[in-house]
Design an enzyme around this catalytic site. Structure first.
Site, PDB file in Angstrom:
ATOM      1  N   LYS A 171     -36.888 -14.884  18.643  1.00  0.00           N
ATOM      2  CA  LYS A 171     -36.477 -13.659  18.757  1.00  0.00           C
ATOM      3  C   LYS A 171     -35.166 -13.165  18.718  1.00  0.00           C
ATOM      4  O   LYS A 171     -34.305 -14.298  19.416  1.00  0.00           O
ATOM      5  CB  LYS A 171     -36.929 -13.137  20.117  1.00  0.00           C
ATOM      6  CG  LYS A 171     -37.063 -11.275  20.498  1.00  0.00           C
ATOM      7  CD  LYS A 171     -36.830 -11.068  21.959  1.00  0.00           C
ATOM      8  CE  LYS A 171     -35.333 -11.055  22.620  1.00  0.00           C
ATOM      9  NZ  LYS A 171     -34.553 -10.300  22.078  1.00  0.00           N
TER      10      LYS A 171
ATOM     11  N   GLU B  92     -28.054 -22.343  26.313  1.00  0.00           N
ATOM     12  CA  GLU B  92     -26.629 -23.020  26.300  1.00  0.00           C
ATOM     13  C   GLU B  92     -26.291 -21.370  26.818  1.00  0.00           C
ATOM     14  O   GLU B  92     -26.654 -20.169  26.684  1.00  0.00           O
ATOM     15  CB  GLU B  92     -27.212 -22.408  25.120  1.00  0.00           C
ATOM     16  CG  GLU B  92     -27.064 -23.750  24.100  1.00  0.00           C
ATOM     17  CD  GLU B  92     -26.603 -24.810  24.178  1.00  0.00           C
ATOM     18  OE1 GLU B  92     -25.322 -24.840  24.956  1.00  0.00           O
ATOM     19  OE2 GLU B  92     -26.658 -26.377  24.330  1.00  0.00           O
TER      20      GLU B  92
ATOM     21  N   CYS C 152     -19.493 -18.428  23.935  1.00  0.00           N
ATOM     22  CA  CYS C 152     -19.396 -17.758  25.268  1.00  0.00           C
ATOM     23  C   CYS C 152     -18.359 -19.298  25.829  1.00  0.00           C
ATOM     24  O   CYS C 152     -18.681 -19.811  27.121  1.00  0.00           O
ATOM     25  CB  CYS C 152     -20.551 -18.900  25.230  1.00  0.00           C
ATOM     26  SG  CYS C 152     -20.833 -19.724  23.732  1.00  0.00           S
TER      27      CYS C 152
ATOM     28  N   GLU D 173     -17.997 -14.018  33.321  1.00  0.00           N
ATOM     29  CA  GLU D 173     -17.408 -14.297  32.785  1.00  0.00           C
ATOM     30  C   GLU D 173     -17.896 -12.446  31.721  1.00  0.00           C
ATOM     31  O   GLU D 173     -18.547 -12.061  32.499  1.00  0.00           O
ATOM     32  CB  GLU D 173     -19.024 -14.402  31.727  1.00  0.00           C
ATOM     33  CG  GLU D 173     -19.098 -14.729  30.627  1.00  0.00           C
ATOM     34  CD  GLU D 173     -19.885 -15.646  29.683  1.00  0.00           C
ATOM     35  OE1 GLU D 173     -21.140 -15.332  30.388  1.00  0.00           O
ATOM     36  OE2 GLU D 173     -19.534 -16.672  28.579  1.00  0.00           O
TER      37      GLU D 173
END
Lengths: 518, 546
Positions: free
Chosen positions: A210, A286, A320, A417
């Site tokens: 996906k 991840e 990231c 983040e």
């Protein structure tokens, strides 16, 4: 800005001409590349969604709709899993194929992507907003290298024969896990696709992937190349769709053997939960990061400033592994700050198809608003805004390169983040102190240290709890080196030989023999 | 993919002035002594698959490259000498090739050393780019596959279709396989005691001398250069004097692929001169040799006499192929037959001692002789021909001499036993039965189309007899019994054991000999060890943590 990545991406020798790019050689892009594929790719065929629904994909530089894309949901996931399961059947062409031929298919896919570099880079920039110069000379070449690297592993992923006690002969087979669900993010659409497909296919799995709803277009074009180079039907299935519907259907599916997810830590929790409440499928994750970048006073100042800038602002800050906590030793703090602000102010923000542009728009309105919210919180909580801090254009999702000074460890912008062009600079005094503060986070994805001192370099690189540590560099990726996180930053490793483990079941075969001899 | 039989597009790429024109084809079809060996008539091609799908040799192929390849340039020999290259099927002179000697080896070593200097393009290159170069070379070999296969058949006398489907396929696969290894040769970080950080670097050895034989010229070339280059070495390779032509074509492709100058140097020449100069050279760091055990000893001595260069050797064999009564008989007969007769019997792997269990012995011998009698000898370029000429007069004479010894020492000649087609280098497919272990044909490597079939009764007996040789290259076992298969395969002293198959080789799988069949392994991951030096780097650190 791209020095580090470019120097890794461009071979230094002229002997290898076909894979060589230089800034001067980047072809002038079309800002309106034609979209050829907008349906679901199942069993090597293009299909409408069972629900007949579609969703718009947006050009983040303008906010305009590029096209409608078929929207996969649970019923489509079921179809794709069936196709992938059939392709994985014992005795199927894919299962019976020589490993070296799996490698050859991956090599051919790399060749086809290399051939279409310019088009793929245009499409990536259109759909994601990243500067075309970067798509062309970083993302696509890294995709090609990743696939070539994995191609080489296909026939080198060796089991062992094992000297067990007793009159037995024992060996291991490295078998593919089976049908792998893969859910990838929008920040490096092509590259994340390659990171996921390369090891899964090299080891002989089949895939239901996906792609992110923000950036489905390049993945679908690659699907057409997968068919072109000759992968058997059902080996790779690509479904554009939303996380809560299609993504959730994959994570909860009873006939998906493994799920690999790259994205937020929040969703990572959901994926792991879904595995637990369904069939205990293997999970690799991840996830997010709040990566410390530590600048010692003995570092080369110019290099440290430039690398730290690149560490945070690369890809509009949407990485990231972004170095989003820049710890600077007190004696050089002021100079570092001054130079960093100067560098951020000179950053060229604008039309991603313009070759001079260093920074394009954020990927969508949601991210855009979220980042602006973090900037407000930084101001509110008392960090010192050194530059930027606002919107950079009157349309699209552009944000000014922003730097906060005097950031304290407890502030929201130092803990969460941000995933945008917002740099936090923090001051520290001692080595021991900075290691402790750097580790004081739930994340553990990446870290860096800038120093000329070999002892400090070793002390910090051993002491930091992170899956990747860069010394005197940042964002250096090679297909050969593993990547992944400690703690809440993930589970398992991608790339390198380590990446193959996550797509392999080990089978121990033991045979009784009449008499064992060494 | 695998075994795709479509002919590759022949593109004439590396043009250089053609030299002597090699005439091909027109071998006189004089009736042979052996009446069962009919000449092939392409119109009756019952044996040959449909012609349209079969690759055809390049007609009237011109030999393009006949010089010494040093520093990516073509050189004449320092001595001015040339050597003749013949077509063993016709005896015709194909061309003359520059003959390298000591001085040329010195030049090549200088070039290879310069290419290996710290800071050179080759040393600074990303490992993945070394891999890419090997992959490109594979692509070029694939492009020139017809030309190379034709050249190989002309120069070595091997069957064109074998050259095309076996030798060239293996060459391409070997290059691709090692292309993939280049950036996967990983050192380690090692948890040493004390306040240290230790890691290993797998570094290339340096300048590698490589000496290859005439039986699989282009494939041996790939087996040698691919692992050496993938690990980052530079190479001086001497092809056999009988078969230098495909190696020189490969040299041209190496340049075209983009390898830096000096990384590969190709020197056609003779063993006692050029080969010896390589083996004795004080500035060559490693030597790899494939050939006879007698010469293997000379190479090892030369390394000892000179600079203790690292030595790997792939030498002779007298390989046992053990057939138990419980096997699939017809299949075993066929595998044992091709295990010996493949490539005119000129294989170090040849299954030249076929041990057959007592109860099926007569039947096995009868069927084996029948198979041998049905072999079609003739022009190796023509489809349907199974066996070409031996490589040269020396080999031809040696094989006939060993056949005579077999007759004299009392073995039963089941078929063949002499030359075929007067004034040529063809030998009749020959089968001996009732061979005993002490006969010369049971002990010496014949390297020709001569099959020895022995009788055995028990597992222990056959293991002992199979191992009673100073060779230890390969072995075969045919049985449906899993215990026998595992017992015998464990007990045999050989680098490769095939169970219910023979000559089943692949680039992923290591290859090499026990005992006097050699030293070290080629192919597979194991071959990388033969081309790397391991360097352990230890750094004092202030504080160690797990």
């Amino acid at each position: 800005m791209l020095r580090v990545v470019l120097s890794r991406t461009f071979p230094r020798i002229s002997g290898i001409s076909n894979c060589q790019y230089s800034a001067a050689a980047i072809p002038v892009p079309s800002a309106q590349p034609e979209v050829h594929y907008n349906k679901l790719f199942i069993n090597n065929e293009w299909q409408d969604a069972v629900s007949k629904r579609s969703f718009p994909t947006i050009n983040p530089a303008t906010g305009e709709v590029i096209c409608q894309v078929a929207e996969a949901d649970k019923a489509d996931v079921d179809k794709a899993v069936k196709a992938a399961r059939e392709a994985f059947r014992f005795g199927s062409p894919w299962r019976r194929m020589d490993a070296s031929d799996r490698g050859l298919l991956l090599s051919r896919l790399a060749d086809a992507i290399e051939r279409d570099t310019a088009y793929l880079a245009e499409l990536e920039t259109l759909d994601n907003g990243k500067p075309y110069a970067v798509s062309y000379s970083v993302d696509v070449p890294m995709v090609v290298k990743c696939l070539r690297y994995c191609a080489g592993w296909a026939d080198k992923w060796e089991g062992k024969t094992i000297p067990i006690d007793g009159d037995f002969f024992c060996y291991t087979r490295h078998e593919p896990i089976g049908v792998c669900g893969q859910i990838i993010p929008w920040n490096f659409p092509l590259l994340m696709q390659a990171w996921k497909l390369g090891p899964a296919l090299a080891t002989g799995n089949t895939v239901v992937m996906k792609v992110a709803e923000q950036t489905p277009l390049t993945a679908l074009y690659v699907a057409s190349l997968i068919k072109e180079v000759g992968f058997p039907p059902g080996v790779v299935n690509i479904l554009p769709g939303m996380g809560p519907s299609a993504g959730s259907a994959i994570a909860s599916h009873m006939d998906v053997d493994k799920v690999a997810f790259t994205g937020s830590t929040e969703v990572g929790h959901l994926i792991q939960q879904a595995s637990g409440s369904s069939n205990l499928k293997k999970v690799t994750l991840e996830l997010g990061g709040k990566s410390p970048n530590i600048i010692m006073s003995d570092a080369n100042m110019a290099e440290a400033v430039e690398q730290s800038h690149f560490a945070l602002f690369f890809n509009q800050g949407q990485c990231c592994c972004a170095g989003s906590r820049t710890y600077v030793q007190d004696t050089i703090y002021d100079e570092f700050m001054e130079r960093s602000v100067e560098r951020a102010k000179s950053r060229v923000v604008g039309d991603p198809f313009n070759m001079k542009t260093e920074q394009g728009p954020q990927v969508d309105e949601e991210q855009f608003k979220k980042i602006l919210g973090y900037i407000s919180s930084g101001k509110r909580e008392g960090a010192k805004l050194m530059c930027g801090g606002g919107v950079a254009a009157d349309r699209g999702y552009f944000i000014q390169p922003t730097i906060f000074g005097d950031v304290q460890d407890g502030m929201t912008i130092a803990r969460e983040e941000i995933f945008g062009p917002v740099m936090q600079i923090l001051k520290f005094k001692t080595l021991e102190e900075v290691v402790e503060r750097a580790n004081d986070t739930k994340y553990g994805l990446a870290a860096a240290v800038f120093t000329k001192d070999i002892d400090k370099a070793h002390y910090i690189s051993s002491g930091i709890r992170a899956g990747t540590v860069w010394i005197n560099c940042y964002n250096v990726f090679g297909a050969q080196a593993p990547f992944g996180g400690y703690k809440y930053s993930g589970n398992g490793r991608e790339l390198g030989e380590y990446g193959l483990d996550n797509y392999t079941e080990v089978k121990t075969v033991t045979i009784k023999v009449p008499q064992k001899n060494s | 993919l695998t075994g795709s039989h479509h002919p590759s597009n022949q593109v004439e790429q590396c043009k250089s002035p053609p030299s002597t024109v090699g005439k091909q084809g027109n071998m006189s079809s004089e009736p042979g002594n052996c009446q069962n060996h009919q000449d092939h008539d392409p119109d009756h091609g019952d044996a040959g698959p449909a012609k349209q799908t079969m690759p055809m040799p390049v007609p009237n192929l011109e030999v393009q490259y006949t010089k010494i390849f040093i520093d990516n340039e073509w050189h004449e020999s320092c001595s001015g000498r040339k050597m003749p290259v013949h077509n063993p099927a016709t005896g015709d002179l194909l061309c003359e090739v520059e003959e390298a000697d000591t001085e040329d080896v010195d030049k090549a070593v200088q070039s290879a050393r310069a290419a290996f200097q710290l800071g050179s393009p080759w040393r600074c290159m990303d490992a993945s780019d070394r891999g890419l170069l090997l992959n490109r070379l594979a692509d070029l070999v694939e492009r020139d596959r017809l030309r190379l296969a034709t050249l190989e058949a002309l120069d070595s006398g091997k069957i064109f279709l074998m050259a095309y489907f076996v030798d060239l396929m293996a060459t391409v696969k070997t290059l691709r396989y090692y292309g993939g290894w280049a950036d996967k040769i990983q050192g380690k970080t090692i948890p040493v005691d004390g306040e240290y950080f230790t890691y290993t670097r797998h570094e290339p050895i340096g300048v590698c001398g490589q000496i290859i034989p005439w039986n699989f010229p282009v494939m041996m070339f790939a087996w040698k250069i691919a692992p050496a280059l993938c690990c980052g070495n530079t190479v001086i390779i001497k092809p056999a004097e009988q078969t230098p032509l495909t190696a020189l074509h490969m040299a041209c492709l190496i340049k075209e692929a983009g390898f830096p100058p000096g990384v590969v140097n190709v020197l056609p020449g003779y063993g006692p001169t050029a080969g010896s100069a390589i083996a004795h050279h004080m500035d060559i760091d490693k030597i790899a040799f494939t050939g006879s055990t007698a010469v293997g000893k000379l190479i090892q001595k030369a390394a000892g006499d000179s600079n203790l260069k690292r030595v790997t050797l792939e030498l002779g064999g007298k390989n046992p192929n053990i057939v138990f009564a419980d096997c699939d008989l017809e299949y075993a007969v066929e595998q044992a037959h091709s295990g010996l007769f493949f490539n005119q019997g000129q294989c170090c792997l040849a299954g030249s001692r076929v041990f057959v269990e007592d109860s099926i012995y007569e039947e096995f011998v009868c069927r084996s002789a029948e198979k041998a009698r049905n072999k079609v000898l003739g022009n190796p370029l023509v489809p349907g021909v199974d066996q070409g000429p031996q490589i040269d007069q020396k080999q031809f004479d040696k094989i006939l001499e060993l056949i005579e010894s077999g007759k004299k020492e009392g073995a039963t000649l089941e078929c063949g036993g002499g030359p075929w087609n007067r004034n040529s280098l063809f030998i009749q497919p020959t089968v001996f039965s009732n061979v005993t272990d002490d006969m010369r044909i049971a002990r010496e490597e014949i390297f020709g189309p001569v099959q020895q079939i022995m009788r055995f009764r028990s597992v222990n007996e056959v293991i002992q007899r199979a191992n009673a040789t100073h060779y230890g290259l390969a072995a075969g076992v045919f049985t449906n019994d899993i215990d026998k298969a595992l017992t015998v395969s464990s007990a045999l002293q050989a680098g490769m054991v095939w169970v219910n198959c023979y000559n089943a080789m692949s680039t992923q799988c290591p290859f090499g000999g026990f005992k006097m069949s050699g030293n070290g392994r080629e192919l597979g991951e194991y071959a990388l060890q033969e081309y790397t030096e391991v360097k352990a780097v230890t750094i004092k650190i202030s504080q160690k943590n797990s």
